[in-house]
Design a protein around this motif. Sequence first.
Motif, short mmCIF file in Angstrom:
data_model
loop_
_atom_site.label_atom_id
_atom_site.label_comp_id
_atom_site.label_asym_id
_atom_site.label_seq_id
_atom_site.Cartn_x
_atom_site.Cartn_y
_atom_site.Cartn_z
N LYS A 144 0.54 -1.27 -0.28
CA LYS A 144 -0.30 0.08 -0.05
C LYS A 144 0.71 1.60 -0.06
O LYS A 144 0.35 2.04 -0.39
N MET A 145 2.00 1.38 0.52
CA MET A 145 2.77 2.21 0.54
C MET A 145 3.33 2.57 -0.59
O MET A 145 3.49 3.54 -1.59
N LEU A 146 3.56 1.42 -1.50
CA LEU A 146 4.58 1.71 -2.93
C LEU A 146 3.57 2.47 -3.51
O LEU A 146 3.54 2.93 -4.38
N ALA A 147 2.31 2.18 -3.31
CA ALA A 147 0.88 2.22 -4.89
C ALA A 147 0.97 3.46 -3.81
O ALA A 147 0.42 4.54 -5.28
N GLY A 148 1.28 3.90 -2.63
CA GLY A 148 0.76 5.72 -2.70
C GLY A 148 1.69 6.30 -3.38
O GLY A 148 1.77 7.69 -3.34
N GLU A 149 3.22 6.06 -2.83
CA GLU A 149 3.99 6.51 -3.96
C GLU A 149 4.31 6.68 -4.74
O GLU A 149 4.73 7.62 -5.52
N LEU A 150 3.58 5.79 -5.66
CA LEU A 150 2.94 5.98 -6.84
C LEU A 150 2.58 6.69 -8.04
O LEU A 150 2.96 7.79 -8.34
N ARG A 151 1.46 6.91 -6.61
CA ARG A 151 0.46 7.86 -6.96
C ARG A 151 0.53 8.68 -6.76
O ARG A 151 0.63 10.35 -7.60
N TRP A 152 1.74 9.14 -5.94
CA TRP A 152 2.23 10.59 -6.03
C TRP A 152 2.94 10.80 -6.66
O TRP A 152 3.07 12.44 -7.51
N VAL A 153 4.25 10.02 -7.70
CA VAL A 153 5.58 10.39 -8.34
C VAL A 153 4.52 10.89 -9.67
O VAL A 153 4.33 11.54 -10.80
N LEU A 154 3.08 10.16 -10.14
CA LEU A 154 1.69 10.09 -11.25
C LEU A 154 1.34 11.81 -11.24
O LEU A 154 1.02 11.60 -12.16
N GLY A 155 1.60 12.34 -9.91
CA GLY A 155 0.47 14.00 -9.59
C GLY A 155 -0.38 13.74 -9.44
O GLY A 155 -1.68 14.25 -9.71
N LEU A 156 -0.91 12.59 -9.41
CA LEU A 156 -2.41 12.15 -8.53
C LEU A 156 -2.95 12.75 -7.74
O LEU A 156 -4.21 12.61 -7.48
N GLU A 157 -1.81 12.62 -6.75
CA GLU A 157 -1.96 12.93 -5.54
C GLU A 157 -1.56 13.90 -4.69
O GLU A 157 0.02 13.42 -5.01
N GLY A 158 -1.75 14.75 -3.76
CA GLY A 158 -0.23 14.94 -2.78
C GLY A 158 0.36 16.40 -3.69
O GLY A 158 0.29 16.73 -4.25
N GLU A 159 0.89 16.57 -2.50
CA GLU A 159 1.69 17.93 -2.98
C GLU A 159 2.67 18.10 -4.75
O GLU A 159 2.93 17.13 -4.62
#
Length: 202
Positions: A175-190
């Motif tokens: 789940k941590m890796l999935a969140g990391e990927l969503r962030w680098v894709l620009g889908l979530e987060g700052e």
Amino acid sequence: FSPAILARFDAVVFNNTSGDVFTPEQRGAFKTFIENGGGWLGIHAAGDNSHEAWPWYVQNIIGTKFTGHPMDPQFQKATMRIEDRQHPATRHLGPTLERTDEWYSFDKSPRGVPGVHVLATLDENTYVQKGPFGQELSMGEDHPILWWRCVGKGRALYSAGGHTAESFSEPAHAKMLAGELRWVLGLEGEGCSPNHTNGDKP
């Protein structure tokens, strides 16, 4: 790695990528891709010492130099301290996470490097930091293991865990890796901009 091929993608994942994998032309294409808003997720060996032929990658993508990992034993259970529980990679976690992995050490903490934001550190009291022939691998109280940074308009996140195949079937780590990927894709987060340099304080 070419401008035409990279233009088809929003992010690149280096999953245990070890060695100098770039030609000079590919280095230029990758650098431009990241600085213009591309994402990069590096897992484990993507930050080892086999990448030192390209100083820009070590300094501007990773932000610190690998020094080694324990060998006696190589894989140990250790506790990760979660410093930022708002990031997409870590918001599902509690204050700590206990995992077994091959734990990397670095010549210095990347904290304080412009743009670097530490998400998790290692509690060195929970495992033995000895490398081959008794090599001292302790980084002390500040031993980051997961961090992100902005590189121009691009997002770069490095996760030093993930050596074993079993790592990718652990629910919390997956789940941590999935969140990391969503962030680098620009889908979530700052997000990142050319002027984003407010990293963590030492």
